[in-house]
Structure formats: C-alpha cells, structure tokens
Design a protein around this motif. Structure first.
Motif, PDB file in Angstrom:
ATOM      1  N   GLN A 183       0.863  -0.936  -0.099  1.00 14.60           N
ATOM      2  CA  GLN A 183      -0.364   0.031  -0.092  1.00 14.60           C
ATOM      3  C   GLN A 183       0.910   1.090  -0.005  1.00 14.60           C
ATOM      4  O   GLN A 183       1.582   1.167   0.637  1.00 14.60           O
ATOM      5  CB  GLN A 183      -0.810  -0.179   0.992  1.00 14.60           C
ATOM      6  CG  GLN A 183      -1.472  -0.476   1.615  1.00 14.60           C
ATOM      7  CD  GLN A 183      -2.794  -0.931   2.659  1.00 14.60           C
ATOM      8  OE1 GLN A 183      -2.162  -0.041   3.579  1.00 14.60           O
ATOM      9  NE2 GLN A 183      -4.364  -1.312   2.353  1.00 14.60           N
ATOM     10  N   LYS A 189      -3.580   2.837   0.195  1.00 18.24           N
ATOM     11  CA  LYS A 189      -4.240   2.123  -1.197  1.00 18.24           C
ATOM     12  C   LYS A 189      -3.458   1.344  -1.551  1.00 18.24           C
ATOM     13  O   LYS A 189      -1.931   1.439  -1.410  1.00 18.24           O
ATOM     14  CB  LYS A 189      -4.520   3.122  -1.499  1.00 18.24           C
ATOM     15  CG  LYS A 189      -5.509   4.374  -1.088  1.00 18.24           C
ATOM     16  CD  LYS A 189      -5.878   5.083  -2.783  1.00 18.24           C
ATOM     17  CE  LYS A 189      -7.033   6.451  -2.416  1.00 18.24           C
ATOM     18  NZ  LYS A 189      -7.478   5.685  -2.497  1.00 18.24           N
ATOM     19  N   ARG A 190      -4.384   0.430  -2.240  1.00 19.84           N
ATOM     20  CA  ARG A 190      -3.131  -0.951  -2.677  1.00 19.84           C
ATOM     21  C   ARG A 190      -2.523  -0.118  -3.639  1.00 19.84           C
ATOM     22  O   ARG A 190      -3.788  -0.207  -5.252  1.00 19.84           O
ATOM     23  CB  ARG A 190      -3.674  -1.972  -2.570  1.00 19.84           C
ATOM     24  CG  ARG A 190      -3.592  -3.520  -3.468  1.00 19.84           C
ATOM     25  CD  ARG A 190      -3.828  -4.420  -3.366  1.00 19.84           C
ATOM     26  NE  ARG A 190      -3.817  -5.444  -4.199  1.00 19.84           N
ATOM     27  CZ  ARG A 190      -3.754  -5.679  -5.110  1.00 19.84           C
ATOM     28  NH1 ARG A 190      -3.617  -4.492  -5.911  1.00 19.84           N
ATOM     29  NH2 ARG A 190      -3.215  -6.697  -6.129  1.00 19.84           N
ATOM     30  N   ARG A 191      -1.502  -0.745  -4.242  1.00 14.65           N
ATOM     31  CA  ARG A 191      -0.834  -0.525  -5.820  1.00 14.65           C
ATOM     32  C   ARG A 191       0.320  -1.279  -5.817  1.00 14.65           C
ATOM     33  O   ARG A 191       0.412  -0.967  -7.312  1.00 14.65           O
ATOM     34  CB  ARG A 191       0.580   0.991  -5.189  1.00 14.65           C
ATOM     35  CG  ARG A 191      -0.439   2.301  -4.648  1.00 14.65           C
ATOM     36  CD  ARG A 191      -1.449   3.065  -5.931  1.00 14.65           C
ATOM     37  NE  ARG A 191      -2.484   4.209  -5.303  1.00 14.65           N
ATOM     38  CZ  ARG A 191      -2.973   4.380  -5.630  1.00 14.65           C
ATOM     39  NH1 ARG A 191      -3.932   3.901  -6.811  1.00 14.65           N
ATOM     40  NH2 ARG A 191      -3.391   5.931  -5.107  1.00 14.65           N
ATOM     41  N   ASP A 203       5.981  -0.971  -9.640  1.00 18.21           N
ATOM     42  CA  ASP A 203       5.498  -0.501  -9.527  1.00 18.21           C
ATOM     43  C   ASP A 203       5.430   0.880  -7.752  1.00 18.21           C
ATOM     44  O   ASP A 203       5.218   1.712  -8.382  1.00 18.21           O
ATOM     45  CB  ASP A 203       4.097  -1.194  -9.448  1.00 18.21           C
ATOM     46  CG  ASP A 203       3.173  -1.477 -10.192  1.00 18.21           C
ATOM     47  OD1 ASP A 203       3.281  -1.367 -11.181  1.00 18.21           O
ATOM     48  OD2 ASP A 203       2.790  -3.268 -10.911  1.00 18.21           O
ATOM     49  N   PHE A 217       4.396   4.952  -8.994  1.00 15.88           N
ATOM     50  CA  PHE A 217       3.612   5.758  -7.490  1.00 15.88           C
ATOM     51  C   PHE A 217       4.312   6.896  -6.464  1.00 15.88           C
ATOM     52  O   PHE A 217       3.659   7.768  -6.874  1.00 15.88           O
ATOM     53  CB  PHE A 217       2.721   5.053  -6.577  1.00 15.88           C
ATOM     54  CG  PHE A 217       1.616   4.608  -7.282  1.00 15.88           C
ATOM     55  CD1 PHE A 217       0.744   5.848  -7.578  1.00 15.88           C
ATOM     56  CD2 PHE A 217       1.838   2.786  -8.274  1.00 15.88           C
ATOM     57  CE1 PHE A 217      -0.921   4.871  -8.439  1.00 15.88           C
ATOM     58  CE2 PHE A 217       0.171   3.027  -9.003  1.00 15.88           C
ATOM     59  CZ  PHE A 217      -0.644   3.669  -9.436  1.00 15.88           C
TER      60      PHE A 217
END
Length: 866
Positions: free
Chosen positions: A812, A816-818, A841, A845
């Motif tokens: 997260q 929020k799960r990314r 990823d 982000f």
RNA sequence: GCCCGCGUGGUGAAAUGGUAGACACAUGAGACUUAAAAUCUCCCGAUCGCAAGGUCGUGCCGGUUCAAGUCCGGCCGCGGGCACCA
C-alpha cells in the motif's frame, strides 16, 4: 459407481450403522465424554425443516466429537404431554394416549431416514409412566424440602374450558381456544419455590460464557433484580390491625415528591375494607375483571378508589397522604403497596392527573421553577432540600448513587431499610388438564394434603376418560380420585390437577444419562455424563424452558438427584435460526382476481399459492396455471396458512437426506435464519453429484489437465482439514461447507497421481461426513478406506503443510493498494522493505517523493507512507 | 417506555485492525448437442476508459490509526426481548 442414487446408499449405510451399533453411548471411564443434546420435540406427527436443521447441527457436533475420540451421548426422546393431544381428543375423539404414541411412531419413522446418530436405546417419552413416575417421586422430595408448596394465587381462568390458562394462552383478554372472556380468579395451586434461587440464577449467568449473550440478558431481565427501600407509613383513620402500611420503592430519592399512597386490590387492607364497604367491594370486583395478561394490562385504564385512610409522610408528621386502592398495583411484587410520586413516574402521573392529586416535584431544573416530568438527578433547588440534604446533593452523578445515598440516609433516620427485590415469581405448576403428569398428593379430611407413598408410584393416568364436555376429565372420573390416605389409611381423594408440561422438559436431559433407572437418576451415570456439553435449540426457549431447567437442576441437587457439578446443566448453548421460505400470493377483491399494483385498494385480500404452483422465470414469478404475476414475500417463517411449508420428506424423497442436511447447514450462519429455495436444494444435489463423479473418475484424468500436482495436493488437503476443523469447532458450519466447496473444486482440477488422489478424496469424505454421512461412507468405501468412515478418526493437519514457502504481500502507498510482491515466507522485514521500495510499480507511484515511514507486517502487508 | 442485537453486490454471505465481496444462488455469454436436458468454461459492486488502468464503494456524520466493514462518539433505519415490577 454409476450415478448418484441417494435412496440406495442412504438406506444401505443406515443399516450398516445400526448393525454395528456405532451410535450406542458407552460409559467408558477411560475416555473423555461428550454429551450433545438437541431440544426434544413435541410429537406433532410431522417433522418440519426446523427439526432437520436443529438435529443436523447436533449430528454434526456428535459425529465430529466421536471422530475426535470422545465417548458421545446423543439421545432423542419426546416431549409428549400437552394440550394438543387433548384438543385432538375433543375434536376427533381419539384418545390422547393413542394420538401421542401414534404421532411418535410416525415422527420416528420420518427422523430415521435423516441418518442422525441418535442412540435410540435411550429413547423415552415424557408420557411414559416410567418417566413421569420418577417425576412424581421428585415432586414428593421437593415437597419435603419446601420447594413445592400450595398457595392461593390469582390466575387466568377460562370459564368455558374450565381451566387455568397461562398468560401466553390469553389473547386480547380471551381464551386462545374457547374465545371466552378470561376471568381473574383466586385458586389454590401448587408452586415451585424458584424465587428462593432468584439471586443465584441471576449471578450464575455470569459463568455461562458459552451461552449466547442475548439469552443471558433476557434471563437477567426476566429475573429482574432491583434495589430499593422498604419502609412503613404510619396510618390514620385505618381499621384496627392496619396501623402501619408497608411500601417498597426503588426511588427513595423521590420520597419528597410523594402525593398519595396506593394499594393493590388484593392487598389485605383492601380485602378487609371490601368486607365492610360495598363501594370498595364493587370497585375491587371491577378490578378483578379482565385477565392478568400483558394485553389486558396494557389497555387497562388506571382506576383508583380513595379508601379514606391516610398515611403520614415519614419525613414530616404534619404531612399526610390519601391511600387509594389502584388497579395498577400488583400484590405479588414488593409489598403490594406503593407511594405515588407523580412528578417522577409516568403511571403515578397519569393516576394523579386523573384523580386531581398534587404533583410536587423533588427536582427543579436550574434557572427555572419548572420540574420536567421524570427528569431526575439534575441539580435541585427546593425548600424541601432540607429533608434530603446529605443524600442527594449535586455531587451525585448517577441514579444508582442517588438511590444508594437515599437508602443510607433513610436507614440512618430509622425510616425503613434497603431491600433487594426480584421480579421473578414462583412457578405455578397446577393445570386442570388430563394429559399431564398427575400431582402425587392426596387430600384427606383428617390429615389434609398428604404426599403419596413412593411405593405407590407411578400414579398413572386412567385410560377410560371422556372429552365430550369441557373441564378436567380426571375430576369427573367415577373412581380414579378415590384412594386411601397414605398417612392414616382413611378414604381420601387424589389431587386431580396435573403438572405444567414445562416440568417434564426441565429434567429430561438428566434422565437420558440413565433412562431406565429405578430412581430419577443414577449417581454414577449422572456423574459421568453430566453436564450437557452442547445444547442446541430455538431462541423461543430462551427464558422459560432454560430458566426452569436451571432451577430444576438445583432442586434436583438439593433433593439428592444430581451432583453439585450439574446445577448448571448446560455448559454451552446454541440457539439456531429458523428455516424460512418465500410466500407467494395473488390479490383478490370480492372473489375477483385483481392486479398486484392494486394492493392498496379496499377489501383487497391475499390468496396464497404453494411453491410448486408457481414458476420463477425472467421478469418475476408467475402462476403456472394462468401465467399471471405472483407477489413474493421474502424469507418468511414457514406456516401452513401461508402455504410456504416445505415438507422434509418430499426433499428426502427427491434428493436424499444428505442434500437436505447439507443445504440447511450451508450459506447462512447457524444462528441466523436460512431461506429454503428450490434452486438451492437442486444446486446442493448437483454438488454432491459432482463429488460422486470426482470419486468415480480417479485414475482417469484427462491428459491435458493443468491442475495442481502431488505436493500441492497434500498442502491443499492439510489446509482443508485445518479450515473445516476450525469452522466446526466454532459452530460456523456455513464456513466449513464453503471450505469443502473450495477443496472439492481444487480436487476436481488436480493433476495428481492416483494414490495421493485417493488419499485426498478419503479425507474429503471424512471432512464431509458430519454433514453428509451417507455419501461420505460410499465414497470412503469406494476409495479403499478401512472400516466405516463414521468410525474413522478425524484427520489432523500437519502444521508444516499449512505454511506456504512464498507469500504474496500487497504493497500500500498511503493506505491504498498499489502493487504486490512475492517473497519467501521467512524473509526478514528489512529485506522485504528494500524489495518493496525497489518495486517497479512502487517507484512509479512514489514519483520521487521521500518516504516518511514504511510499515512491514510480515506475512500480511506493506504500507509505504509519504 | 426500558433492555439487547443487526445494517456489506441482484440474493445468501466471507473477511485475528492489514488486498472488501471467499464460497454459493440467480442472471448473462460461450462450448458440447440436429435440438433440448444434463455437463463443462467464462463474466458478474458502481463508474470512467478501446485498453492498461483510474476513481468511488461495507446505513449516515465525525474521531482514533501508517491502515477501519472491524475500534470510539453521535445520528438514521430494521429486527428481537421485556413491560402498570413501584
């Protein structure tokens, strides 16, 4: 193995279990015991889906515990006395005994095909003389201990049926069967001294940690403990012998708001005045009209009559109050007399308003002169504060504190004393009925009421009775009453009242431990088998049956029939939900079918339709015959009049017992209602058919199968064992079934070699066996399992197999799960952190923002905070 | 009036404070079939997007926390129990 044919395999395995007597409960001191009990049924003659669900739950527990190595007691019997048999006798002329035993035979025949693991050798009905004779023996013992006694009490009397009715049997002031206006009548009745145990029955609830909180709360409310002050007024202008009037209040802090005193119409003072004053007599008679039921009381207007007697306020001899007879004051709570404080009590307020009495307030809201009704425990200002200074000052925060302070203050002034009262009343057990256990006492002109000699027990019900006229057939039997006095031998008369049938069900659990003992219980058997480890039944018994049983176990201990360990007879209680079904209806007005949209039109009447008469298709539900749309009421209790009853026998006939059992245990948590649907039943059958197909196709896997191999299969099996075991242990049968669905799906996709596959399927069979014992046996046998599946031990999961080598962790960013990464299960947190921050990823982000904090919960989650 | 409990997809429901919707029902699409049934496969919270993916989402409002369906406070709704109990 060809097709799944439940009818054949179910009968076959039931016979195998019977022949090997695998469900016989064995008193084996070398093994731990487990006693599982479902609330026994009233023999109505037909089993319903509620029975299926209730007994399947017990069966799952019983079979599971047996596989765990416990010596299991899982008995079944019949709660066989009661009014339905007498009503049937009046309606059809069939004798209650024949009716009842006929129903028992029918219901037993219906229960058998369900394949329940009952030890039928312990079966009994409460109407067996062998059973109720022992109940009579205990009654005599309880009389000797003062736990059973006679007293006059006000009861609901049905003048048409000529019997006492329980409060629940009075509907809108009328008898539920006769429809006659019920009267309040004072009769001499037998009572059990349950009130002696009020405090203990309340405090012991705390120890029942494996009972639903809801049930404990309901029992606590029913017992109804209250703390208050009991004191006596000095009377004025009262008849001789009534110079004091004792009252009880839970609000002594409002004593200065007193405006009147009131006594019950059944109070000794009222009875005295009644004899001397026609106006009082008329008023009291008026009060006695109308039942004691909740409905009758709710609608009753507050009525009062000034007696002319006056009482002096305990704090002020110059202040006197009128004494009323009031219909809302109950004789059997407190002292049957109250002081009225209209400013702080709704009832007193209504009464005072109606009779023009003063409404002095104790408390006044700060800054105003007004005293809002029932607004207590606010800072007060009043000239009367002088009386209460010291016990209700502004520093008191809660009502309880104010009451305690008030009691202490009054006690120091010599006004009364603190008293704890309970709402629970003694249990009235006399019924003017035939089909119940005769109360074993004799009325002798010389000796009075005398218990029967134990060697004369059982006092059996006579068979030659008639039901053509109302009243108790025992009363008008030509000879049954006649007997010799057990004390002096002179001619005497038997008691013709029988016992409340709740008594029959208050000790049956103990009798199951030694169903044919020559005494109510057998000490050695009771010591081994008691308590019931798991009791299962409906929430509707949360209060009466369970409270009576808790009392009765104590009474049995007091009379030497149960060991001390058994005074709380049910270690764990589970209350299961109902089986419900949709209701289908169309609308009619004056015999004409109208559209469903017209439901608001006047005189619209619902016409109900059977499930088999409607069809579900696109756009809704329609009548098969005419195709017209049908209204649907979702998830309603099954009821004949609503035509939404599903007969278990039809289900067993169409799909087999295993389908019925699996369905009622699946989907909904057991404590919640489960809705029966035809599609759900079919789907269950299809699932069992898939298990069947899976089983028969081993060694015949398609070459292109891409499922898991041997090692993963072993892991999947261990996980299934773990999940199902934990779910059953925690009474989450729906979750056990979900896990079994998952395991079956895994197996059907497996690409494993034959031997491990057979092993896995045998494990599947064993895990399914508590729910679906018949198909489990068949699969077990087909896959080369040794002996019976039922008697095979429960599998144990190797903990090492429950942990995977690698674990997928979600990453997260700010919660929020990314992203997610796959890491070895034993990777140190610092390394996981490094990997996570390097993840493609994550880098994307973060876009270069500095990381403020990173939380790694090993095996769970990673949260990066920026 | 008093006391409990519960609010998550179309439905029944899962979720030690750690990827919301496991498992199933229904619906839809497809395979097989002359066809149907049976069986098998896939999709299935909302929304934007061709897609990759994004945003929102566990009755409502606020709080605690790195993180809330879950804990705390306050509302709303539903269900249950008790009730002239002084």
């Amino acid at each position: 193995m060809s097709r799944y044919e439940p009818a054949q395999i179910e009968a076959k395995w039931q016979q195998a279990w019977d022949e090997r007597q695998v469900f016989l409960a064995r008193h084996d001191p070398a093994r731990p015991k487990y006693y599982v009990l479902e609330m026994f049924p009233y023999p109505s003659g037909r089993i319903h889906m509620g029975h299926v669900r209730n007994y399947t739950m017990g069966d799952v527990v019983a079979r599971y515990k047996a596989a765990q190595g416990f010596s299991v007691l899982h008995p079944m019997g019949w709660d066989a006395f009661g009014m339905p048999a007498e009503n049937a006798a009046m309606a059809t002329g069939i004798h209650p005994k024949d009716y009842t035993y006929g129903n028992i035979a029918e219901m037993k025949a219906q229960l058998r095909p369900l394949g329940l693991s009952f030890d039928w050798s312990r079966e009994f009905a409460t109407c067996d003389p062998e059973y109720y004779g022992q109940q009579q023996a205990m009654f005599i013992d309880m009389m000797a201990k003062g736990l059973a006694y006679r007293k006059a009490a006000v009861v609901n009397w049905d003048p048409v049926d000529m019997t006492v009715l329980a409060n629940e049997q009075v509907i809108d002031g009328r008898g539920w069967r006769s429809n006659a206006l019920v009267e309040r009548r004072e009769l001499t009745q037998w009572f059990f001294k349950i009130s002696d145990y009020s405090g203990e029955l309340l405090s012991a609830l705390d120890g029942l940690t494996n009972w639903p909180e809801k049930v404990r709360v309901m029992q606590a409310n029913w017992i109804g403990k209250s703390r208050g002050l009991q004191f006596s007024f000095t009377t004025h202008n009262a008849p001789e012998g009534f110079d004091r009037l004792e009252v009880y209040t839970t609000r002594p802090d409002t004593l200065l708001g007193a405006s009147f005193a009131a006594i019950s119409p059944d109070h000794p003072l009222a009875k005295h005045l009644e004899r001397h004053d026609p106006a009082v007599a008329a008023f009291v008679a008026e009060c006695r009209k109308g039942g004691t039921s909740a409905e009758a009381l709710e609608t009753a207007e507050k009525l009062g009559l000034d007696t002319g007697v006056r009482v002096l306020h305990p704090f002020d001899n110059s202040w006197d109050l009128p004494v009323y007879i009031a219909n809302f004051v109950l004789m059997d709570y407190g002292t049957g007399a109250i002081f009225g404080c209209p400013a702080h009590d709704q009832r007193d307020f209504e009464f005072a308003t109606k009779y023009g009495l003063g409404i002095p307030s104790v408390f006044v809201t700060e800054g105003t002169d007004e005293a809002p009704l029932a607004e207590a425990f606010v800072p007060m200002k009043s000239e009367r504060v002088r009386y209460i200074r010291g016990f209700a000052g502004p520093d008191l925060q809660t009502g309880e504190e104010a009451v305690a302070a008030a009691i202490a203050h009054c006690e120091s002034m010599g006004v009364g004393r603190g008293v704890t009262n309970y709402r629970l009343r003694d249990w009235g057990i006399s019924r003017q009925r035939y089909w119940g256990c005769p109360i074993p006492v004799v009325h002798c002109d010389a000796c009075g009421v005398v218990p029967e000699k134990k060697e004369n027990l059982p006092i059996e019900l006579p068979y030659d009775v008639t039901f053509d006229i109302p009243g108790n057939p025992l009363d008008r039997h030509p000879t049954w009453r006649n007997c010799a006095c057990p004390a002096c031998g002179a001619p005497a008369r038997r008691e013709t009242d029988t016992m409340d049938t709740f008594m029959d069900s208050s000790w049956y659990y103990a009798r199951f431990t030694a169903p044919h003992a020559k005494t109510p219980t057998d000490a050695a058997e009771a010591a081994y088998w008691m308590n019931v480890d798991q009791y299962i039944g409906g929430i509707e018994h949360a209060i009466l049956h369970l409270l009576y049983s808790r009392f009765f176990a104590r009474a049995m201990h007091a009379t030497g029939h149960l060991p001390a360990q058994a005074i709380e007879p049910f270690n764990a209680l589970f209350t299961q939900g109902m089986v419900t079904h949709e209701i289908y209806f169309t609308l009619e007005r004056q015999g004409q079918t109208i559209a469903l949209e017209d439901h608001s039109s006047e005189l619209a009447r619902k016409v109900y339709h059977l499930p088999e008469d409607v069809e579900h298709r696109e756009g809704g539900v329609f009548l098969r015959t005419t195709g017209q749309p049908v209204g649907v009421i979702p998830s309603a209790k099954m009821s004949k009049s609503k035509k939404n009853v599903v007969d278990p026998m039809n289900i067993i006939g169409a799909f087999g017992a295993d389908t019925a059992r699996w369905f009622v245990m699946s989907d909904s948590p057991p404590e919640r209602d489960v809705e029966w649907t035809a599609s759900g039943a079919e789907a269950t059958f299809k699932h069992l058919s898939r298990v069947w197909a899976l089983c028969s196709r081993i060694g015949d896997m398609p070459a292109d199968h891409i499922g898991i191999g041997d090692a993963d299969l072993t892991r999947a099996t261990a996980k299934a064992v773990d999940e199902v075991t934990r779910a059953i242990e925690s009474f989450a049968f729906n979750k056990a079934i979900a896990a079994l669905y998952g395991f079956t799906n895994t197996l059907s996709r497996a690409n494993a070699s034959t031997a491990p596959m057979k092993q896995a399927i045998r494990t599947l069979a064993k895990l399914m066996s508590p729910m679906t014992p018949h198909i489990a046996e068949e699969v077990w046998a087909y896959q080369g399992g040794a002996g019976l599946c039922t008697t095979a031990p429960w599998p144990v999961a190797d903990p090492a197999l429950l942990v995977d080598d690698t674990v997928t962790l979600p990453i997260q960013i700010n919660g929020k799960r990314r992203a997610e990464i796959s890491v070895p299960v034993d990777m140190p947190a610092a390394e996981i952190e490094k990997l996570a921050l390097a993840d493609h990823d994550v880098v994307k982000f973060l876009a270069g923002q500095p990381v403020r904090k990173i939380i790694v919960v090993p095996g769970r989650i990673i949260n990066v905070v920026v």
